[in-house]
Design a protein around this motif. Structure first.
Motif, mmCIF file in Angstrom:
data_model
loop_
_atom_site.group_PDB
_atom_site.id
_atom_site.type_symbol
_atom_site.label_atom_id
_atom_site.label_comp_id
_atom_site.label_asym_id
_atom_site.label_seq_id
_atom_site.Cartn_x
_atom_site.Cartn_y
_atom_site.Cartn_z
ATOM 1 N N UNK A 197 -7.112 13.679 -5.627
ATOM 2 C CA UNK A 197 -7.622 13.083 -7.493
ATOM 3 C C UNK A 197 -7.223 13.721 -8.548
ATOM 4 N N UNK A 198 -6.702 15.161 -8.645
ATOM 5 C CA UNK A 198 -5.962 15.989 -9.168
ATOM 6 C C UNK A 198 -4.662 15.504 -9.439
ATOM 7 N N UNK A 199 -3.757 14.477 -8.886
ATOM 8 C CA UNK A 199 -2.403 14.111 -8.617
ATOM 9 C C UNK A 199 -2.337 13.673 -9.371
ATOM 10 N N UNK A 200 -3.434 12.402 -10.034
ATOM 11 C CA UNK A 200 -3.950 11.408 -10.823
ATOM 12 C C UNK A 200 -3.481 11.566 -12.423
ATOM 13 N N UNK A 201 -2.577 11.129 -13.129
ATOM 14 C CA UNK A 201 -2.449 11.383 -14.524
ATOM 15 C C UNK A 201 -3.173 10.642 -15.622
ATOM 16 N N UNK A 202 -3.765 10.646 -16.763
ATOM 17 C CA UNK A 202 -4.256 9.562 -17.368
ATOM 18 C C UNK A 202 -3.271 8.858 -17.620
ATOM 19 N N UNK A 203 -2.052 9.288 -18.027
ATOM 20 C CA UNK A 203 -1.107 7.542 -17.975
ATOM 21 C C UNK A 203 -1.158 6.744 -16.887
ATOM 22 N N UNK A 204 -1.269 7.423 -15.255
ATOM 23 C CA UNK A 204 -1.196 6.351 -14.450
ATOM 24 C C UNK A 204 -1.805 5.304 -14.485
ATOM 25 N N UNK A 205 -3.675 6.177 -15.649
ATOM 26 C CA UNK A 205 -4.607 4.883 -15.253
ATOM 27 C C UNK A 205 -4.324 4.509 -15.706
ATOM 28 N N UNK A 206 -3.591 4.749 -17.437
ATOM 29 C CA UNK A 206 -3.019 3.141 -18.031
ATOM 30 C C UNK A 206 -2.893 1.789 -17.171
ATOM 31 N N UNK A 207 -2.435 2.296 -16.466
ATOM 32 C CA UNK A 207 -1.789 0.989 -15.047
ATOM 33 C C UNK A 207 -3.121 0.756 -13.977
ATOM 34 N N UNK A 208 -4.258 1.285 -14.338
ATOM 35 C CA UNK A 208 -4.640 0.869 -13.088
ATOM 36 C C UNK A 208 -6.006 -0.099 -12.505
ATOM 37 N N UNK A 209 -6.169 -0.852 -11.918
ATOM 38 C CA UNK A 209 -7.056 -2.201 -12.479
ATOM 39 C C UNK A 209 -8.092 -1.595 -12.130
ATOM 40 N N UNK A 210 -8.552 -0.524 -10.876
ATOM 41 C CA UNK A 210 -9.611 -0.137 -10.345
ATOM 42 C C UNK A 210 -9.726 0.922 -10.162
ATOM 43 N N UNK A 211 -11.127 2.242 -10.150
ATOM 44 C CA UNK A 211 -10.605 3.294 -9.777
ATOM 45 C C UNK A 211 -11.319 3.235 -8.458
ATOM 46 N N UNK A 212 -11.136 3.751 -7.503
ATOM 47 C CA UNK A 212 -12.431 3.771 -6.248
ATOM 48 C C UNK A 212 -12.485 5.007 -5.969
ATOM 49 N N UNK A 262 0.536 -1.197 0.157
ATOM 50 C CA UNK A 262 -0.062 0.006 -0.112
ATOM 51 C C UNK A 262 0.130 0.849 0.481
ATOM 52 N N UNK A 263 0.225 2.375 -0.767
ATOM 53 C CA UNK A 263 1.523 3.627 -1.223
ATOM 54 C C UNK A 263 0.120 4.410 -0.732
ATOM 55 N N UNK A 264 0.023 5.366 0.106
ATOM 56 C CA UNK A 264 -0.587 6.160 0.304
ATOM 57 C C UNK A 264 0.003 7.414 0.303
ATOM 58 N N UNK A 265 -0.770 8.446 -0.063
ATOM 59 C CA UNK A 265 -0.237 10.038 -0.677
ATOM 60 C C UNK A 265 0.700 10.040 -1.881
ATOM 61 N N UNK A 266 -0.389 9.752 -3.154
ATOM 62 C CA UNK A 266 0.831 9.766 -3.704
ATOM 63 C C UNK A 266 0.824 11.607 -4.608
ATOM 64 N N UNK A 267 -0.134 11.923 -4.140
ATOM 65 C CA UNK A 267 -0.392 13.678 -4.274
ATOM 66 C C UNK A 267 0.905 13.869 -3.420
ATOM 67 N N UNK A 268 1.143 13.644 -2.519
ATOM 68 C CA UNK A 268 2.822 14.318 -1.407
ATOM 69 C C UNK A 268 3.988 14.299 -2.149
ATOM 70 N N UNK A 269 3.726 12.963 -3.063
ATOM 71 C CA UNK A 269 4.984 12.560 -3.861
ATOM 72 C C UNK A 269 5.424 13.185 -4.994
ATOM 73 N N UNK A 270 7.062 14.182 -4.626
ATOM 74 C CA UNK A 270 6.687 15.043 -5.432
ATOM 75 C C UNK A 270 7.738 14.343 -7.212
ATOM 76 N N UNK A 271 7.996 13.325 -7.122
ATOM 77 C CA UNK A 271 7.775 13.109 -8.929
ATOM 78 C C UNK A 271 6.732 13.170 -9.444
ATOM 79 N N UNK A 272 6.289 13.245 -10.969
ATOM 80 C CA UNK A 272 5.096 13.101 -11.516
ATOM 81 C C UNK A 272 5.412 11.464 -12.231
ATOM 82 N N UNK A 273 4.411 10.919 -12.423
ATOM 83 C CA UNK A 273 4.562 9.930 -12.657
ATOM 84 C C UNK A 273 4.801 9.331 -14.183
ATOM 85 N N UNK A 274 5.699 9.178 -14.098
ATOM 86 C CA UNK A 274 6.164 8.412 -15.963
ATOM 87 C C UNK A 274 6.200 6.686 -16.334
ATOM 88 N N UNK A 275 6.026 6.375 -17.398
ATOM 89 C CA UNK A 275 6.183 5.492 -17.458
ATOM 90 C C UNK A 275 7.872 4.588 -18.527
#
Length: 1038
Positions: free
Chosen positions: A424-439, A374-387
């Motif tokens: 929600x604002x910290x979640x990019x469309x790119x990250x959602x490609x690797x998401x199984x379900x969004x709650x 479990x990873x809590x608080x991606x919005x507090x992670x200063x690096x933006x998601x990239x693949x």
């Protein structure tokens, strides 16, 4: 003849039991019919389970070597390989289909039984064939011994160093290395196969499953103990007391975010999920992904939700499919500045094994499906998601951001479940490609607020008094939807309940109240007893500014955990810390020196940053433009519009403050901007004036904030493209719009709200999927009620709820249409809405589908239909209205002569409800569109609707899909079509209609030139019948 049992695994036979020999699953046709269930079995576990099935099929020669290789391609999604396997096996005939089902059973049994069954001839003259025939048992015997076998094989010259290195690649598990060794032996003719047969026979027979070995057992016990200790107590935000999580935890509303654009029949809005359903199959965005994303705004309870998950697992009460659970905080992870591997992350930054570290790691890598991270608080992670940077080795170190991103993508620990929380604002469309379900975590329901208060206040009467206060003040009740506000209300219950205590209305009001509470409790007993007096805040101003400086620096550098050095740089001393707003960082042990500190909550950090921006003497007012997205004023005529107070003289360079504001995360900047607006409101000006040596300085800040906010809103409205000629202007709110509205609401200036919407000319304002809750509804109503022209307000897919509906009432008078799809609204909220709507002349349309409406609200709706003479559309789809409610609404329709659209799809009106509606609609003079899709209507209801069609000469479209009309009902409708001259579209898909019903419709169409389309998709026609019918009349849509 002896009858053998069929091979169907549990869940595929009738009633979930293993079926008899005659079960359809044992035929090719039955196999194809149950394809989706088989696919679910094959992809529900890990890649290891799927490869075990392939081992069995290869050993039985169901699969050829070429088949096997095409199904073992690296990097392919498991769902794709599983579909390919089903296609391959189906092509083998009924025997192959039956063998696949048996292989699934064998693989499931292998995962529960430590000892491999079956024996082989170690001296077989056909060694390669023997290896293949006993492949599953040999792979299990080699498990844990591959490294030693490779060494011996290389030493004896059977394999080269290059081949050894290829098998030893860190991306492979122990079982996969064993498989690759056997695959190599199948193509080498140098005696490797015979060597493996002999050596595998000499290896010890495993007597326990891998996780039952002593090192794993000891580590599991230690990990459970560690996680239990971390999650046992719910640390209150002030850190002053520890409450047992079990006693105090209150469920928040947890919903599923789905793809609303997906094809298929309309489905019910999902019921509120329990925490235990976190990993259940619902609304999968990507079935090959491992990550479940939980989004929620700041203060919605995301961290507490994970803490509850950890607690349930550690206590053995839930989530026991996972043997290992590793909790991480993103704000803590970003402080790691040295490269690290999966091993380092798990063992050095979570929990370290006391013995057998290598054995434990091997099990984790070999059985990732038994692991949860479990990873809590991606919005507090200063690096933006990239693949962009792929990293697949669990042993090689890399940067923390690259490690985390590859874990989320599944490049590392593929098949291990991950839960990620974020705003929600910290979640990019790119990250959602690797998401199984969004709650979506939406905070407390009204029942949840009451439960929370009663759990916190067990002393007699206190909870009742607080709940009475909340019921009487909808604004405060709306704020309490977020757990952080419920905690504040609970904490400040004495201040709120005392006579003349007042009731907070805005977010800023609530944070100033909790500020006062903390300052009093840190004061001397005499001062605390007399309460805050004049100059009370001024006496603590240095400490508050020190905290504000620390908070603002942290926001500008994406820092939420502060070291002693950082505290010193902001001049934060022991006296400042003693106020209670800084607490020891969670999950941080002391390793030499003092423990790092963090603010109670990220919203408190934003509040103190705003306090610093408003009251710091060395902060130029023009720096506030960075909060509201305005450019620096220039010498252009536009700059002269800025009030003279703002620019009468320069106050020096902005320096670090401007840099911090430019670099801060947008979602934190928005919260800070709202606090700044609230602090500068007239309501709080006298309080802050105590702290300012110069009243003019405060006025300058107020004038600047007001001007920048107004200008940002004008820029937003001017960016709206012009309307298409002849159509109403429609706009979907751009990012940041809601926060500008929230800031305006915090400032509580009616004149500014009026000026803000003066130039707004839109016919349709769309705010779908925008996280609109009760607080946002209050802000929207505060601003939109000043519109000069009526607007259609669309708030679909939000969290409005009953409280939010109440907050919207002030602007209902300017709404010509209101769309509230999927907003968790009950009868209570709708009844209040309709009571107010009766006096709103402009309102003509209501869309309320996918909520929690029952028959109890239909009396209010019937009154609306009977009394509003200009009402045009009522859509109630996907609720819980039965025949009783339909009959009540029918009475309202008797007195109605304006309604044009009535949507009832997805309810339960049945035949009786259809009869009640049909009886009054026969004479209705305005209704053009009626939907009764999915209402369990049979032939009796169809006959009533047919009689209605014979009399009604206005209705143009009738939707009856997903019912049980069958031929009898369709024939009744066909008879009515011969007499009807208004209907243009009749939808009858999925109604168990046969060729007989279609023939009746064709005869009716011969005498009806008005009707344009008859939908018959999904009924029981053969391909030949479809071909024949489509040629007879093109109006039949098959």
């Amino acid at each position: 003849m002896e009858q053998t049992s069929c091979a169907c695994p549990p869940g595929l036979g009738p009633d979930g039991e293993c079926c008899s020999q005659g079960c359809a699953m044992c035929t090719q046709e039955g196999f194809q019919a149950q394809r989706s269930q088989l696919l679910g079995l094959l992809v529900s576990g890990s890649l290891e389970g799927f490869e075990s099935v392939l081992d069995w099929l290869l050993s039985w020669e169901v699969l050829s070597r070429e088949d096997y290789e095409s199904l073992s391609l690296l990097g392919q999604p498991l769902s794709l390989l599983a579909r390919r396997l089903l296609d391959t096996v189906w092509s083998k005939g009924a025997w192959g289909c039956e063998q696949l089902i048996t292989a699934v059973q064998e693989a499931q049994a292998d995962s529960r039984n430590p000892e491999p069954h079956g024996c082989w001839d170690p001296h077989s003259p056909h060694a390669a064939r023997e290896l293949q025939s006993h492949r599953p048992a040999i792979i299990r015997r080699l498990y844990g011994h591959v490294e030693g076998v490779l060494g011996l094989a290389q030493e004896q010259g059977f394999i080269s160093q290059y081949e050894c290195d290829a098998i030893r690649l860190p991306i492979f598990t122990s079982s996969q290395r064993a498989r690759r060794l056997l695959d190599l032996a199948s193509v080498k003719a140098n005696g490797l196969a015979a060597f493996l047969l002999r050596h595998a026979q000499e290896l010890p027979v495993p007597t326990a499953l891998p996780f039952e070995a002593a090192p794993c057992q000891k580590y599991m016990s230690k990990l459970r103990t560690t996680v239990a200790a971390q999650s046992r107590f719910l640390s209150t935000y002030d850190g002053a007391e520890n409450l047992c999580l079990e006693d105090i935890y209150t469920d928040s509303v947890l919903g599923v975010r789905t793809d609303v654009g997906s094809a298929g029949p309309l489905q019910k809005s999902p019921a509120t999920l329990g925490l235990g359903e976190l990993f259940h199959p619902h609304g999968h965005l990507n079935e090959d992904a491992d990550t479940v994303l939980v989004v929620g705004e700041a203060g919605s309870g995301k961290s507490t939700l994970l803490q509850r998950l950890h607690s349930l697992w550690a206590a053995g009460r839930d989530f026991q499919e996972f043997l290992f659970v590793f909790p991480f905080s993103c704000r803590q992870l970003q402080r790691l500045d040295r490269p690290l591997s999966v091993r380092t992350l798990l063992f050095e930054h979570c929990c370290s094994p006391d013995v057998g570290q290598q054995d434990v790691l091997r099990f984790l890598l070999d059985h990732p499906d038994r692991v949860l991270l479990t990873f809590d608080g991606l919005d507090e992670f200063r690096f933006r998601f990239t693949d962009r940077e792929r990293h697949c080795s669990p042993n090689d170190p890399t940067s923390i951001q690259n490690l985390l991103f590859n874990l989320l993508q599944g490049n590392l620990l593929k098949d291990a479940r991950k839960v990620l929380t974020s705003r929600p604002d910290a979640v990019s469309a790119l990250l959602r490609r690797y998401v199984r379900a969004e709650l979506s975590l939406e905070g407390f329901s009204e029942e949840g607020i009451e439960m929370y208060m009663r759990k916190h206040h067990r002393e007699p009467g206190v909870a009742d008094c607080l709940l009475r206060l909340l019921r009487a003040t909808s604004a405060l009740r709306g704020l309490c939807r977020l757990p952080v506000f419920s905690w504040m209300v609970s904490k400040c219950h004495r201040e709120l309940l005392q006579p003349g205590g007042g009731s907070p209305k805005t977010t800023t009001d609530m944070y100033l109240l909790i500020l006062q509470h903390f300052l009093l409790h840190s004061s001397s007993p005499d001062q605390a007893a007399h309460g805050p007096g004049p100059g009370f805040l001024r006496g603590r101003l240095p400490s508050l500014l020190h905290l504000g400086c620390l908070a603002l620096r942290g926001l500008g550098t994406c820092c939420y955990v502060f070291s002693a050095k950082q505290l010193q740089a902001a001049q934060v001393g022991p006296e400042d810390i003693s106020l209670g707003f800084l607490v020891p960082a969670k999950g941080q042990g002391v390793r030499g020196g003092s423990a790092p500190l963090e603010f109670l909550h990220v919203t408190f950090q934003c509040f103190f940053a705003a306090f610093y921006l408003v009251l710091s003497a060395d902060m130029p007012p023009t720096s506030l433009r960075h909060l509201f997205g305005c450019r620096r004023p220039s010498s252009s005529p536009l700059a002269r519009l800025l009030p003279t107070l703002c620019i009468q003289r320069s106050e020096g360079p902005e320096g670090g403050v401007a840099a911090w504001l430019r670099e801060a995360e947008p979602h934190n900047l928005q919260i800070t901007a709202a606090f700044v607006a609230g602090l500068l409101s007239r309501e709080h000006r006298s309080l802050l004036a105590e702290c300012q040596a110069s009243g003019k300085a405060l006025l300058r800040r107020h004038a600047c904030a007001r001007w920048y906010l107004a200008r940002s809103l004008r820029q937003h409205f001017h960016s709206i493209p012009p309307a298409v000629p002849g159509e109403a202007k429609s706009v979907h709110a751009l990012p940041g719009f809601l926060w500008l509205i929230r800031s305006l609401y915090e400032m509580q200036e009616e004149q500014l709200a009026r000026e803000a919407v003066r130039g707004l000319s839109v016919g349709h304002l769309k705010l779908t999927f925008c996280g609109v809750g009760p607080a946002e509804c209050a802000a929207l109503a505060f601003v939109l009620r000043h519109l000069r022209r009526p607007v259609a307000l669309q708030l679909d897919y939000n969290s409005v709820g009953d409280i939010g509906v109440e907050q919207l009432l002030p602007c209902l008078g300017v709404c010509k249409a209101l769309y509230l799809r999927d907003n968790d609204i009950s009868d209570r909220g709708i009844c209040k809405l309709i009571e107010h709507a009766l006096s709103c002349e402009q309102l003509q349309k209501l869309a309320l589908f996918n909520n929690r409406l029952t028959d109890d609200c239909t009396h209010s709706m019937a009154k609306l239909l009977a009394c509003k003479r200009n009402f045009l559309a009522l859509r109630l789809g996907n609720n819980h209205i039965t025949a009783v409610g339909a009959a009540v609404l029918a009475q309202g329709l008797r007195s109605n002569s304006s309604l044009q659209f009535l949507g009832f799809w997805g309810n339960r009106v049945g035949d009786q409800g259809a009869q009640a509606l049909a009886e009054v609609l026969g004479d209705h003079q305005s209704l053009k569109w009626l939907s009764l899709v999915g209402n369990n209507i049979g032939s009796v209801g169809a006959q009533a609707l047919a009689l209605m069609l014979e009399r009604n000469m206005v209705l143009e479209e009738l939707c009856l899909e997903e019912n049980h009309l069958q031929d009898e009902g369709v024939c009744s409708l066909a008879k009515a079509l011969k007499r009807n001259s208004s209907l243009k579209v009749l939808k009858l898909s999925n109604n168990r209609v046969t060729y007989l019903g279609a023939e009746a419709l064709l005869q009716a169409l011969e005498r009806n030139d008005t009707i344009l389309e008859v939908w018959l998709r999904g009924n029981t026609f053969s391909p030949e019948e479809i071909e024949k019918l489509s040629h007879r009349d093109s109006r039949l849509l098959l």
